[in-house]
Design a protein around this motif. Structure first.
Motif, PDB file in Angstrom:
ATOM      1  N   ARG A   1       1.582   3.735  -3.291  1.00  0.00           N
ATOM      2  CA  ARG A   1       0.786   4.925  -3.000  1.00  0.00           C
ATOM      3  C   ARG A   1       0.938   5.894  -4.175  1.00  0.00           C
ATOM      4  NH1 ARG A   1      -1.586   7.362   1.273  1.00  0.00           N
ATOM      5  NH2 ARG A   1      -0.684   6.201   2.992  1.00  0.00           N
TER       6      ARG A   1
ATOM      7  N   VAL B   1      -6.614   6.403  -8.915  1.00  0.00           N
ATOM      8  CA  VAL B   1      -7.629   5.689  -9.670  1.00  0.00           C
ATOM      9  C   VAL B   1      -9.002   6.228  -9.276  1.00  0.00           C
ATOM     10  CG1 VAL B   1      -8.580   3.405 -10.067  1.00  0.00           C
ATOM     11  CG2 VAL B   1      -6.163   3.648  -9.508  1.00  0.00           C
TER      12      VAL B   1
ATOM     13  N   VAL C   1       0.835  -1.212   0.000  1.00  0.00           N
ATOM     14  CA  VAL C   1       0.000   0.000   0.000  1.00  0.00           C
ATOM     15  C   VAL C   1       0.862   1.250   0.000  1.00  0.00           C
ATOM     16  CG1 VAL C   1      -2.192  -0.814   0.935  1.00  0.00           C
ATOM     17  CG2 VAL C   1      -0.325  -0.264   2.485  1.00  0.00           C
TER      18      VAL C   1
ATOM     19  N   GLY D   1      -9.618   3.913   2.557  1.00  0.00           N
ATOM     20  CA  GLY D   1      -8.867   3.323   1.450  1.00  0.00           C
ATOM     21  C   GLY D   1      -9.295   3.759   0.073  1.00  0.00           C
ATOM     22  N   THR D   2      -9.706   5.016  -0.053  1.00  0.00           N
ATOM     23  CA  THR D   2     -10.183   5.472  -1.360  1.00  0.00           C
ATOM     24  C   THR D   2      -9.335   6.602  -1.947  1.00  0.00           C
ATOM     25  OG1 THR D   2     -11.782   6.881  -0.211  1.00  0.00           O
ATOM     26  CG2 THR D   2     -12.593   4.764  -1.002  1.00  0.00           C
ATOM     27  N   GLY D   3      -8.279   6.992  -1.229  1.00  0.00           N
ATOM     28  CA  GLY D   3      -7.333   7.940  -1.816  1.00  0.00           C
ATOM     29  C   GLY D   3      -7.266   9.317  -1.168  1.00  0.00           C
ATOM     30  N   LYS D   4      -7.899   9.503  -0.010  1.00  0.00           N
ATOM     31  CA  LYS D   4      -7.938  10.834   0.604  1.00  0.00           C
ATOM     32  C   LYS D   4      -6.551  11.284   1.061  1.00  0.00           C
ATOM     33  CE  LYS D   4     -10.982   9.483   3.615  1.00  0.00           C
ATOM     34  NZ  LYS D   4     -11.105   8.089   3.109  1.00  0.00           N
ATOM     35  N   THR D   5      -5.896  10.453   1.876  1.00  0.00           N
ATOM     36  CA  THR D   5      -4.562  10.825   2.364  1.00  0.00           C
ATOM     37  C   THR D   5      -3.594  10.968   1.193  1.00  0.00           C
ATOM     38  OG1 THR D   5      -4.958   9.733   4.464  1.00  0.00           O
ATOM     39  CG2 THR D   5      -2.669  10.125   3.882  1.00  0.00           C
ATOM     40  N   SER D   6      -3.699  10.050   0.249  1.00  0.00           N
ATOM     41  CA  SER D   6      -2.812  10.117  -0.921  1.00  0.00           C
ATOM     42  C   SER D   6      -2.974  11.446  -1.632  1.00  0.00           C
ATOM     43  CB  SER D   6      -3.124   8.976  -1.896  1.00  0.00           C
ATOM     44  OG  SER D   6      -3.085   7.738  -1.236  1.00  0.00           O
TER      45      SER D   6
ATOM     46  N   ARG E   1      -7.110  -0.011  -0.294  1.00  0.00           N
ATOM     47  CA  ARG E   1      -6.064  -0.399   0.653  1.00  0.00           C
ATOM     48  C   ARG E   1      -6.257  -1.844   1.072  1.00  0.00           C
ATOM     49  NH1 ARG E   1      -7.201   2.504   4.818  1.00  0.00           N
ATOM     50  NH2 ARG E   1      -5.757   4.240   4.581  1.00  0.00           N
TER      51      ARG E   1
HETATM   52  N1  ATP Z   1      -7.949   6.178  -5.548  1.00  0.00           N
HETATM   53  C1  ATP Z   1      -6.812   5.496  -5.370  1.00  0.00           C
HETATM   54  N2  ATP Z   1      -5.919   5.348  -6.373  1.00  0.00           N
HETATM   55  C2  ATP Z   1      -4.787   4.636  -6.191  1.00  0.00           C
HETATM   56  N3  ATP Z   1      -4.440   4.036  -5.033  1.00  0.00           N
HETATM   57  C3  ATP Z   1      -5.281   4.141  -4.004  1.00  0.00           C
HETATM   58  C4  ATP Z   1      -6.510   4.878  -4.115  1.00  0.00           C
HETATM   59  N4  ATP Z   1      -7.155   4.796  -2.931  1.00  0.00           N
HETATM   60  C5  ATP Z   1      -6.384   4.056  -2.145  1.00  0.00           C
HETATM   61  N5  ATP Z   1      -5.258   3.638  -2.771  1.00  0.00           N
HETATM   62  C6  ATP Z   1      -4.224   2.745  -2.211  1.00  0.00           C
HETATM   63  O1  ATP Z   1      -4.565   2.519  -0.840  1.00  0.00           O
HETATM   64  C7  ATP Z   1      -3.608   3.106   0.026  1.00  0.00           C
HETATM   65  C8  ATP Z   1      -4.345   3.883   1.102  1.00  0.00           C
HETATM   66  O2  ATP Z   1      -4.996   5.014   0.517  1.00  0.00           O
HETATM   67  P1  ATP Z   1      -5.213   6.369   1.317  1.00  0.00           P
HETATM   68  O3  ATP Z   1      -4.296   6.410   2.482  1.00  0.00           O
HETATM   69  O4  ATP Z   1      -5.141   7.480   0.352  1.00  0.00           O
HETATM   70  O5  ATP Z   1      -6.711   6.118   1.800  1.00  0.00           O
HETATM   71  P2  ATP Z   1      -7.663   7.065   2.658  1.00  0.00           P
HETATM   72  O6  ATP Z   1      -8.810   7.421   1.761  1.00  0.00           O
HETATM   73  O7  ATP Z   1      -6.884   8.155   3.260  1.00  0.00           O
HETATM   74  O8  ATP Z   1      -8.199   6.051   3.756  1.00  0.00           O
HETATM   75  P3  ATP Z   1      -8.567   6.311   5.329  1.00  0.00           P
HETATM   76  O9  ATP Z   1      -9.947   6.895   5.359  1.00  0.00           O
HETATM   77  O10 ATP Z   1      -8.567   4.927   5.907  1.00  0.00           O
HETATM   78  O11 ATP Z   1      -7.520   7.197   5.889  1.00  0.00           O
HETATM   79  C9  ATP Z   1      -2.731   3.990  -0.857  1.00  0.00           C
HETATM   80  O12 ATP Z   1      -1.397   3.986  -0.408  1.00  0.00           O
HETATM   81  C10 ATP Z   1      -2.832   3.319  -2.209  1.00  0.00           C
HETATM   82  O13 ATP Z   1      -1.925   2.264  -2.281  1.00  0.00           O
END
Ligand code: ATP
Ligand code: MG
Length: 326
Positions: free
Chosen positions: A14, A22, A10, A50-55, A206
């Protein structure tokens, strides 16, 4: 090349730029527009895990705080830092008030993860800090449930909604990673494998990536046994599900109860999802399905409020059996 499993995939995968993210087109396109204009509002990223917010937040920080100032001009806090009022007051205030050796366009960014866990009183303090901060300081709040953020903060922010990823996007990303890692996945079972990973993930990328890596770490790819993958992920295997279907059809409550008690890793959320999945295979009237869906909602709520999971699931099973037409 040997497989190095120490780095979590993950993190290794990232997204490093907006183009690596994505799905989430609506949110990402407007984010890109803000960055391009260089005038960024305070923002809230909301949506499931796990949908990409932190990223996305980290990409913005990288784009806006060029190179050497990245660490100086970025403050990242999560919920455990922000439950304490004094900490929020001192750390955020200090950061916000530090003199900036401002080049014309430079800004500072405060990233607050898990903002929905910040107590209301602390949110009020935060709101005042936001009001008084220079326009050069931008806040990015992340949360799963926006209804837990107080209105005065919401109204100061642009809200970006992240959504669960659809199956095609999850599978495509998993296949990309599998290729990068040189995984050999038996061809005849590949579809079932990716279907299963998607099912387990429920749209959380994730979780999907972690389950892929776990399958490799546990050496489950070679003979590709999806039942093992389901089990180690806290789901029932296919056989157990079939047994449930039989017991339901036979209106056999004692039998269903035995199957339930034979499950090793019991996770009520997962169990409910799987049982919803088999309902179409059980002899029920369309209206009974509606009744059951309402019942599922109630039970999920009771469990979230601390009710005993086994008892709630038994109640659910009794309700299904009660409605089955033999
Ligand atoms: N939209 C995306 N595109 C590509 N990779 C993603 C995406 N969303 C999640 N990932 C993968 O999942 C991992 C975790 O994503 P991220 O930390 O951005 O989630 P989050 O939305 O912040 O989740 P949380 O609410 O649990 O904090 C990333 O490191 C990546 O590998
Ligand atoms: Mg996050």
């Amino acid at each position: 090349m040997t497989l190095d499993l120490r780095i979590p995939w993950v993190e290794k995968y990232r997204p490093k730029s907006f183009d690596d993210i994505v799905s989430q087109n609506i949110a990402i396109n407007s984010l890109k527009a803000f960055i391009k204009k260089g005038d960024m509002p305070h923002m809230i990223f909301t949506g499931p895990a796990g949908t990409g917010k932190t990223s996305a937040a980290l990409i913005i920080a990288k784009e806006m705080l060029k190179g050497e100032y990245y660490y100086r001009d970025l403050l990242e806090l999560n919920a455990s830092d922000t439950v304490r009022m004094d900490y929020v007051r001192s750390v955020i205030k200090d950061f916000v008030n530090q003199n900036m050796i401002i080049g014309k366009n430079s800004i500072k960014i405060v990233i607050l993860d898990e903002a929905d866990n910040i107590p209301n009183q602390v949110q009020q303090a935060l709101r005042r800090i936001m009001e008084r901060a220079s326009t050069k300081v931008k806040f990015i709040l992340m949360c799963n449930y926006i209804n837990r953020i107080i209105d005065p903060i919401i109204s100061r922010c642009a809200v970006f909604r992240f959504v669960n990823l659809p199956k095609e996007e999850i599978v495509e990303r998993l296949k990309y990673i599998a290729k990068q890692e040189n995984l050999s996945i038996p061809e005849d079972k590949s579809d079932l494998f990716f279907d299963t990973l998607f099912f387990i993930s429920a749209g959380d990328l994730r979780k999907a990536i972690n389950t892929l890596q776990m399958s490799v770490a546990l050496d489950l790819l070679e003979n590709l046994n999806v039942n093992e993958i389901l089990k180690v992920s806290g789901f029932m295997d296919q056989q157990t599900l079939e047994k449930f279907i039989e017991a339901f059809q036979a209106k056999d409550f004692q039998g269903a109860r035995k199957i339930l008690s034979s499950i090793e890793t019991f996770d009520s959320r997962n169990l409910i999802r799987q049982i919803i999945g088999i309902l179409p295979r059980i002899n029920l009237q369309p209206n009974d399905l509606n009744i059951l869906h309402a019942f599922f909602g109630d039970i999920d709520y009771q469990i979230s409020q601390g009710a005993d999971e086994q008892i709630q699931i038994l109640a659910l099973i009794a309700e299904i059996i009660n409605l089955v037409n033999k």
